[in-house]
Design a protein around this motif. Structure first.
Motif, mmCIF file in Angstrom:
data_model
loop_
_atom_site.group_PDB
_atom_site.id
_atom_site.type_symbol
_atom_site.label_atom_id
_atom_site.label_comp_id
_atom_site.label_asym_id
_atom_site.label_seq_id
_atom_site.Cartn_x
_atom_site.Cartn_y
_atom_site.Cartn_z
ATOM 1 N N GLY A 111 9.149 -8.136 -11.197
ATOM 2 C CA GLY A 111 8.033 -7.206 -11.285
ATOM 3 C C GLY A 111 8.484 -5.801 -11.625
ATOM 4 O O GLY A 111 9.495 -5.590 -12.311
ATOM 5 N N THR A 112 7.776 -4.811 -11.078
ATOM 6 C CA THR A 112 8.070 -3.401 -11.344
ATOM 7 C C THR A 112 8.498 -2.710 -10.057
ATOM 8 O O THR A 112 7.776 -2.714 -9.060
ATOM 9 C CB THR A 112 6.833 -2.686 -11.910
ATOM 10 O OG1 THR A 112 6.427 -3.350 -13.103
ATOM 11 C CG2 THR A 112 7.150 -1.234 -12.221
ATOM 12 N N VAL A 113 9.698 -2.136 -10.080
ATOM 13 C CA VAL A 113 10.215 -1.414 -8.908
ATOM 14 C C VAL A 113 10.588 0.022 -9.296
ATOM 15 O O VAL A 113 11.402 0.660 -8.622
ATOM 16 C CB VAL A 113 11.417 -2.150 -8.279
ATOM 17 C CG1 VAL A 113 10.977 -3.451 -7.627
ATOM 18 C CG2 VAL A 113 12.508 -2.405 -9.321
ATOM 19 N N ALA A 114 10.022 0.526 -10.360
ATOM 20 C CA ALA A 114 10.289 1.908 -10.779
ATOM 21 C C ALA A 114 9.776 2.881 -9.731
ATOM 22 O O ALA A 114 8.877 2.574 -8.947
ATOM 23 C CB ALA A 114 9.622 2.168 -12.127
ATOM 24 N N GLN A 115 10.393 4.059 -9.693
ATOM 25 C CA GLN A 115 10.005 5.125 -8.764
ATOM 26 C C GLN A 115 10.230 4.747 -7.296
ATOM 27 O O GLN A 115 9.634 5.323 -6.400
ATOM 28 C CB GLN A 115 8.535 5.518 -8.975
ATOM 29 C CG GLN A 115 8.247 6.221 -10.281
ATOM 30 C CD GLN A 115 8.928 7.585 -10.363
ATOM 31 O OE1 GLN A 115 8.824 8.418 -9.450
ATOM 32 N NE2 GLN A 115 9.635 7.819 -11.460
ATOM 33 N N LEU A 116 11.147 3.814 -7.068
ATOM 34 C CA LEU A 116 11.517 3.433 -5.704
ATOM 35 C C LEU A 116 13.027 3.609 -5.546
ATOM 36 O O LEU A 116 13.811 3.086 -6.340
ATOM 37 C CB LEU A 116 11.135 1.986 -5.406
ATOM 38 C CG LEU A 116 9.635 1.664 -5.392
ATOM 39 C CD1 LEU A 116 9.427 0.165 -5.256
ATOM 40 C CD2 LEU A 116 8.934 2.414 -4.248
ATOM 41 N N SER A 153 0.825 -1.227 0.000
ATOM 42 C CA SER A 153 0.000 0.000 0.000
ATOM 43 C C SER A 153 0.847 1.260 0.000
ATOM 44 O O SER A 153 0.510 2.243 0.659
ATOM 45 C CB SER A 153 -0.935 -0.006 1.220
ATOM 46 O OG SER A 153 -0.180 -0.060 2.423
ATOM 47 N N LEU A 154 1.992 1.208 -0.698
ATOM 48 C CA LEU A 154 2.852 2.389 -0.788
ATOM 49 C C LEU A 154 2.155 3.494 -1.585
ATOM 50 O O LEU A 154 1.399 3.222 -2.521
ATOM 51 C CB LEU A 154 4.175 2.027 -1.474
ATOM 52 C CG LEU A 154 5.226 1.283 -0.639
ATOM 53 C CD1 LEU A 154 6.411 0.918 -1.527
ATOM 54 C CD2 LEU A 154 5.683 2.109 0.547
ATOM 55 N N SER A 155 2.457 4.708 -1.212
ATOM 56 C CA SER A 155 1.949 5.877 -1.937
ATOM 57 C C SER A 155 3.109 6.829 -2.179
ATOM 58 O O SER A 155 4.151 6.744 -1.508
ATOM 59 C CB SER A 155 0.853 6.575 -1.127
ATOM 60 O OG SER A 155 1.361 6.975 0.139
ATOM 61 N N PRO A 156 3.009 7.731 -3.148
ATOM 62 C CA PRO A 156 4.107 8.672 -3.431
ATOM 63 C C PRO A 156 4.549 9.417 -2.172
ATOM 64 O O PRO A 156 3.721 9.917 -1.409
ATOM 65 C CB PRO A 156 3.487 9.619 -4.454
ATOM 66 C CG PRO A 156 2.470 8.790 -5.145
ATOM 67 C CD PRO A 156 1.885 7.918 -4.065
ATOM 68 N N GLY A 157 5.880 9.440 -1.964
ATOM 69 C CA GLY A 157 6.456 10.129 -0.815
ATOM 70 C C GLY A 157 6.565 9.280 0.443
ATOM 71 O O GLY A 157 7.202 9.688 1.425
ATOM 72 N N ALA A 158 5.971 8.075 0.445
ATOM 73 C CA ALA A 158 6.032 7.219 1.634
ATOM 74 C C ALA A 158 7.441 6.654 1.811
ATOM 75 O O ALA A 158 8.148 6.366 0.832
ATOM 76 C CB ALA A 158 5.023 6.101 1.517
ATOM 77 N N LEU A 184 5.071 7.126 -8.711
ATOM 78 C CA LEU A 184 4.705 5.744 -8.416
ATOM 79 C C LEU A 184 3.353 5.398 -9.053
ATOM 80 O O LEU A 184 2.363 6.119 -8.884
ATOM 81 C CB LEU A 184 4.625 5.528 -6.902
ATOM 82 C CG LEU A 184 4.428 4.086 -6.423
ATOM 83 C CD1 LEU A 184 5.679 3.253 -6.685
ATOM 84 C CD2 LEU A 184 4.097 4.071 -4.926
ATOM 85 N N VAL A 185 3.289 4.323 -9.790
ATOM 86 C CA VAL A 185 2.067 3.918 -10.494
ATOM 87 C C VAL A 185 1.198 3.063 -9.573
ATOM 88 O O VAL A 185 1.686 2.155 -8.900
ATOM 89 C CB VAL A 185 2.413 3.125 -11.765
ATOM 90 C CG1 VAL A 185 1.143 2.620 -12.456
ATOM 91 C CG2 VAL A 185 3.226 3.995 -12.715
ATOM 92 N N GLN A 186 -0.091 3.374 -9.573
ATOM 93 C CA GLN A 186 -1.007 2.589 -8.748
ATOM 94 C C GLN A 186 -0.998 1.114 -9.166
ATOM 95 O O GLN A 186 -0.999 0.793 -10.343
ATOM 96 C CB GLN A 186 -2.444 3.124 -8.887
ATOM 97 C CG GLN A 186 -2.644 4.509 -8.330
ATOM 98 C CD GLN A 186 -4.105 4.937 -8.400
ATOM 99 O OE1 GLN A 186 -5.007 4.132 -8.171
ATOM 100 N NE2 GLN A 186 -4.328 6.215 -8.704
ATOM 101 N N GLY A 187 -0.980 0.274 -8.170
ATOM 102 C CA GLY A 187 -1.064 -1.164 -8.418
ATOM 103 C C GLY A 187 0.234 -1.839 -8.829
ATOM 104 O O GLY A 187 0.268 -3.068 -8.972
ATOM 105 N N GLN A 188 1.325 -1.060 -9.032
ATOM 106 C CA GLN A 188 2.575 -1.735 -9.413
ATOM 107 C C GLN A 188 3.098 -2.587 -8.263
ATOM 108 O O GLN A 188 2.890 -2.261 -7.087
ATOM 109 C CB GLN A 188 3.638 -0.720 -9.857
ATOM 110 C CG GLN A 188 4.327 0.038 -8.728
ATOM 111 C CD GLN A 188 5.495 0.894 -9.219
ATOM 112 O OE1 GLN A 188 5.352 1.660 -10.165
ATOM 113 N NE2 GLN A 188 6.643 0.768 -8.559
#
Length: 211
Positions: free
Chosen positions: A126-131, A92-97, A194-198
């Motif tokens: 999987g997808t780990v972009a924006q982390l 349940s990560l969100s941008p800035g978390a 961060l993309v929702q559901g990634q």
């Protein structure tokens, strides 16, 4: 008075024989002296030897890890990694978390050498972009967003990347004890894009080389 042969004027035969025997005795004595010298050289020869042997036994070497700071076990392959317990639900990560997780490594009790540990990326799924993440070495076990320590991997590093020559030392134990552990703190930050559901995962390798 010396008797001579009336015809030849030579000494009688008995005198010649005595002279011949005298010369032969001298020759034998001279030969005996030569043989005596040869025997002395032979008897003067001596022999002796020394032998030396060394026995060599290899030491042992084992790196173990822990997600709770207490129980250390082997996680020897990328297929069986230790699962980091992040404080924020990774689902349940969100941008800035920012989510954090502690980890620790040490040299097992049977290890006979110190080590240098190299940290490297061992792949992702999987997808780990924006982390991005930061890895700190701390003085005690535990990790929160406010934890400070020595930087191992700087903040803002992409989750799938480890800078070259990322290392730290480990010391082996004595008297049958494990070595002193190194405590680590992972801090992972979600980016604004961060993309929702990634969903995805990243794996790190801690490779210890004996010193």
């Amino acid at each position: 008075m010396t008797h001579t042969d009336a015809v030849t004027g030579a000494p009688p035969e008995s005198g010649r024989r005595r002279g011949f025997r005298s010369r032969r005795v001298k020759a034998i004595l001279a030969g005996g002296l030569v043989l005596g010298v040869g025997a002395a050289v032979t008897l003067a020869a001596w022999n002796d030897s020394e032998f030396a042997q060394g026995t060599f036994t290899a030491g042992t070497f084992n790196l173990v890890g822990s997600t709770d700071g207490t129980t250390f076990t082997d996680h020897a392959t990328a297929g069986t990694p230790a699962t980091l317990g992040f404080t924020v639900n990774a689902a349940s990560l969100s941008p800035g978390a920012v989510t954090t997780a502690p980890f620790a490594v040490e040299l097992a009790a049977n290890t006979t050498n110190d080590a240098v540990v190299t940290v490297s990326g061992a792949g992702s799924t999987g997808t780990v972009a924006q982390l991005t993440y930061e890895l700190l070495q701390t003085t005690t076990f535990g990790c929160t967003t406010s934890t400070t320590g020595t930087t191992v991997v700087p903040a803002g590093t992409a989750l799938t990347t480890v800078p070259a020559s990322t290392t730290f030392p480990l010391v082996h134990g004595t008297g049958g004890a494990a070595g002193a552990p190194v405590f680590l703190c992972y801090k992972v930050t979600a980016g604004a894009g961060l993309v929702q559901g990634q969903t995805g995962s990243a794996t790190w390798q801690f490779a210890a080389a004996s010193q």
